[in-house]
Design a protein around this motif. Sequence first.
Motif, PDB file in Angstrom:
ATOM      1  N   LEU A   1      16.074  35.884  62.926  1.00  0.00           N
ATOM      2  CA  LEU A   1      16.179  37.144  63.668  1.00  0.00           C
ATOM      3  C   LEU A   1      14.797  37.735  63.869  1.00  0.00           C
ATOM      4  O   LEU A   1      13.991  37.764  62.922  1.00  0.00           O
ATOM      5  N   GLN A   2      14.526  38.209  65.073  1.00  0.00           N
ATOM      6  CA  GLN A   2      13.325  39.000  65.319  1.00  0.00           C
ATOM      7  C   GLN A   2      13.751  40.457  65.316  1.00  0.00           C
ATOM      8  O   GLN A   2      14.716  40.820  66.004  1.00  0.00           O
ATOM      9  N   LEU A   3      13.052  41.255  64.526  1.00  0.00           N
ATOM     10  CA  LEU A   3      13.413  42.663  64.406  1.00  0.00           C
ATOM     11  C   LEU A   3      12.305  43.550  64.948  1.00  0.00           C
ATOM     12  O   LEU A   3      11.141  43.377  64.586  1.00  0.00           O
ATOM     13  N   ASP A   4      12.672  44.488  65.789  1.00  0.00           N
ATOM     14  CA  ASP A   4      11.732  45.465  66.351  1.00  0.00           C
ATOM     15  C   ASP A   4      11.493  46.583  65.366  1.00  0.00           C
ATOM     16  O   ASP A   4      11.936  47.724  65.587  1.00  0.00           O
ATOM     17  N   THR A   5      10.805  46.293  64.294  1.00  0.00           N
ATOM     18  CA  THR A   5      10.491  47.318  63.303  1.00  0.00           C
ATOM     19  C   THR A   5       9.300  46.833  62.495  1.00  0.00           C
ATOM     20  O   THR A   5       9.033  45.635  62.425  1.00  0.00           O
ATOM     21  N   ASN A   6       8.584  47.748  61.906  1.00  0.00           N
ATOM     22  CA  ASN A   6       7.477  47.371  61.030  1.00  0.00           C
ATOM     23  C   ASN A   6       7.667  47.907  59.629  1.00  0.00           C
ATOM     24  O   ASN A   6       6.815  47.720  58.774  1.00  0.00           O
ATOM     25  N   ASP A   7       8.783  48.556  59.409  1.00  0.00           N
ATOM     26  CA  ASP A   7       9.075  49.141  58.116  1.00  0.00           C
ATOM     27  C   ASP A   7       9.834  48.129  57.266  1.00  0.00           C
ATOM     28  O   ASP A   7      11.013  47.872  57.483  1.00  0.00           O
ATOM     29  N   ARG A   8       9.163  47.531  56.332  1.00  0.00           N
ATOM     30  CA  ARG A   8       9.730  46.441  55.562  1.00  0.00           C
ATOM     31  C   ARG A   8      10.963  46.874  54.752  1.00  0.00           C
ATOM     32  O   ARG A   8      11.973  46.187  54.727  1.00  0.00           O
ATOM     33  N   ALA A   9      10.851  48.036  54.109  1.00  0.00           N
ATOM     34  CA  ALA A   9      11.953  48.518  53.264  1.00  0.00           C
ATOM     35  C   ALA A   9      13.199  48.780  54.107  1.00  0.00           C
ATOM     36  O   ALA A   9      14.317  48.421  53.734  1.00  0.00           O
ATOM     37  N   GLU A  10      12.975  49.373  55.297  1.00  0.00           N
ATOM     38  CA  GLU A  10      14.106  49.654  56.175  1.00  0.00           C
ATOM     39  C   GLU A  10      14.707  48.340  56.689  1.00  0.00           C
ATOM     40  O   GLU A  10      15.928  48.181  56.731  1.00  0.00           O
ATOM     41  N   ALA A  11      13.833  47.407  57.079  1.00  0.00           N
ATOM     42  CA  ALA A  11      14.309  46.118  57.597  1.00  0.00           C
ATOM     43  C   ALA A  11      15.170  45.416  56.547  1.00  0.00           C
ATOM     44  O   ALA A  11      16.231  44.868  56.858  1.00  0.00           O
ATOM     45  N   GLU A  12      14.715  45.457  55.321  1.00  0.00           N
ATOM     46  CA  GLU A  12      15.425  44.820  54.213  1.00  0.00           C
ATOM     47  C   GLU A  12      16.855  45.370  54.109  1.00  0.00           C
ATOM     48  O   GLU A  12      17.829  44.623  54.009  1.00  0.00           O
ATOM     49  N   GLN A  13      16.938  46.694  54.162  1.00  0.00           N
ATOM     50  CA  GLN A  13      18.222  47.371  54.060  1.00  0.00           C
ATOM     51  C   GLN A  13      19.135  47.044  55.249  1.00  0.00           C
ATOM     52  O   GLN A  13      20.332  46.800  55.086  1.00  0.00           O
ATOM     53  N   ARG A  14      18.525  47.015  56.439  1.00  0.00           N
ATOM     54  CA  ARG A  14      19.291  46.754  57.657  1.00  0.00           C
ATOM     55  C   ARG A  14      19.801  45.316  57.690  1.00  0.00           C
ATOM     56  O   ARG A  14      20.941  45.069  58.072  1.00  0.00           O
ATOM     57  N   VAL A  15      18.966  44.372  57.281  1.00  0.00           N
ATOM     58  CA  VAL A  15      19.392  42.963  57.291  1.00  0.00           C
ATOM     59  C   VAL A  15      20.520  42.761  56.285  1.00  0.00           C
ATOM     60  O   VAL A  15      21.498  42.055  56.553  1.00  0.00           O
ATOM     61  N   LYS A  16      20.410  43.409  55.144  1.00  0.00           N
ATOM     62  CA  LYS A  16      21.472  43.335  54.142  1.00  0.00           C
ATOM     63  C   LYS A  16      22.792  43.855  54.739  1.00  0.00           C
ATOM     64  O   LYS A  16      23.846  43.233  54.590  1.00  0.00           O
ATOM     65  N   ALA A  17      22.712  44.979  55.457  1.00  0.00           N
ATOM     66  CA  ALA A  17      23.911  45.547  56.083  1.00  0.00           C
ATOM     67  C   ALA A  17      24.490  44.591  57.133  1.00  0.00           C
ATOM     68  O   ALA A  17      25.709  44.405  57.218  1.00  0.00           O
ATOM     69  N   MET A  18      23.619  43.949  57.927  1.00  0.00           N
ATOM     70  CA  MET A  18      24.092  42.979  58.940  1.00  0.00           C
ATOM     71  C   MET A  18      24.839  41.830  58.279  1.00  0.00           C
ATOM     72  O   MET A  18      25.880  41.380  58.760  1.00  0.00           O
ATOM     73  N   CYS A  19      24.293  41.346  57.159  1.00  0.00           N
ATOM     74  CA  CYS A  19      24.922  40.236  56.428  1.00  0.00           C
ATOM     75  C   CYS A  19      26.293  40.661  55.919  1.00  0.00           C
ATOM     76  O   CYS A  19      27.284  39.950  56.102  1.00  0.00           O
ATOM     77  N   GLU A  20      26.347  41.821  55.303  1.00  0.00           N
ATOM     78  CA  GLU A  20      27.597  42.303  54.702  1.00  0.00           C
ATOM     79  C   GLU A  20      28.664  42.553  55.761  1.00  0.00           C
ATOM     80  O   GLU A  20      29.844  42.302  55.536  1.00  0.00           O
ATOM     81  N   LYS A  21      28.230  43.078  56.921  1.00  0.00           N
ATOM     82  CA  LYS A  21      29.205  43.498  57.932  1.00  0.00           C
ATOM     83  C   LYS A  21      29.583  42.415  58.917  1.00  0.00           C
ATOM     84  O   LYS A  21      30.673  42.421  59.473  1.00  0.00           O
ATOM     85  N   LEU A  22      28.650  41.497  59.222  1.00  0.00           N
ATOM     86  CA  LEU A  22      28.957  40.518  60.276  1.00  0.00           C
ATOM     87  C   LEU A  22      28.547  39.093  59.956  1.00  0.00           C
ATOM     88  O   LEU A  22      29.326  38.164  60.155  1.00  0.00           O
ATOM     89  N   LEU A  23      27.312  38.907  59.479  1.00  0.00           N
ATOM     90  CA  LEU A  23      26.768  37.544  59.441  1.00  0.00           C
ATOM     91  C   LEU A  23      27.425  36.650  58.398  1.00  0.00           C
ATOM     92  O   LEU A  23      27.520  35.443  58.590  1.00  0.00           O
ATOM     93  N   ALA A  24      27.860  37.225  57.298  1.00  0.00           N
ATOM     94  CA  ALA A  24      28.506  36.419  56.251  1.00  0.00           C
ATOM     95  C   ALA A  24      29.893  36.977  55.957  1.00  0.00           C
ATOM     96  O   ALA A  24      30.124  38.176  56.074  1.00  0.00           O
ATOM     97  N   ASN A  25      30.797  36.097  55.629  1.00  0.00           N
ATOM     98  CA  ASN A  25      32.111  36.516  55.138  1.00  0.00           C
ATOM     99  C   ASN A  25      32.006  36.459  53.620  1.00  0.00           C
ATOM    100  O   ASN A  25      32.113  35.380  53.017  1.00  0.00           O
TER     101      ASN A  25
END
Lengths: 81, 81
Positions: free
Chosen positions: B45-69
């Motif tokens: 994934l390419q993410l339009d952000t430079n905030d590492r802590a925020e990106a980490e949190q957002r990617v975790k949310a994507m995994c939990e909600k959609l990317l992984a069952n």
Amino acid sequence: MMKATVYVTIKQGVLDPQGVAVQGALHSMGFEEVSSLRIGKYMELQLDTNDRAEAEQRVKAMCEKLLANTVVEDYRYELEG
Amino acid sequence: MMKATVYVTIKQGVLDPQGVAVQGALHSMGFEEVSSLRIGKYMELQLDTNDRAEAEQRVKAMCEKLLANTVVEDYRYELEG
């Protein structure tokens, strides 16, 4: 016993409809920062061998013959143990 | 711009029919040393952000909600850039 990890990815320039669909789903869920998403395969193989050089050659052959479609996909692998 | 790599794998103990099928195909092609094979997904994934802590949190949310069952799959991710 060796462990091989194989990564199969769609070549740059080849359309990835699954990735486009997932990216669209993420956007509609509010994850608008995702500007590109490509999906590939990830395989973990346990190999009954201790010969690293042979394992390397055999895994390469598996990738070329079955695990990857080299027309549209790239592959890479790592060996451990 | 950050890059996230997400690995989604089937949990230990959950049957992986795709892996079993590919292992069978490898055996029938003469690759009998393959004693186990599990197939997962690999996403870049390419993410339009430079905030590492925020990106980490957002990617975790994507995994939990959609990317992984998460009932039958595990995930892990790496952030770069």
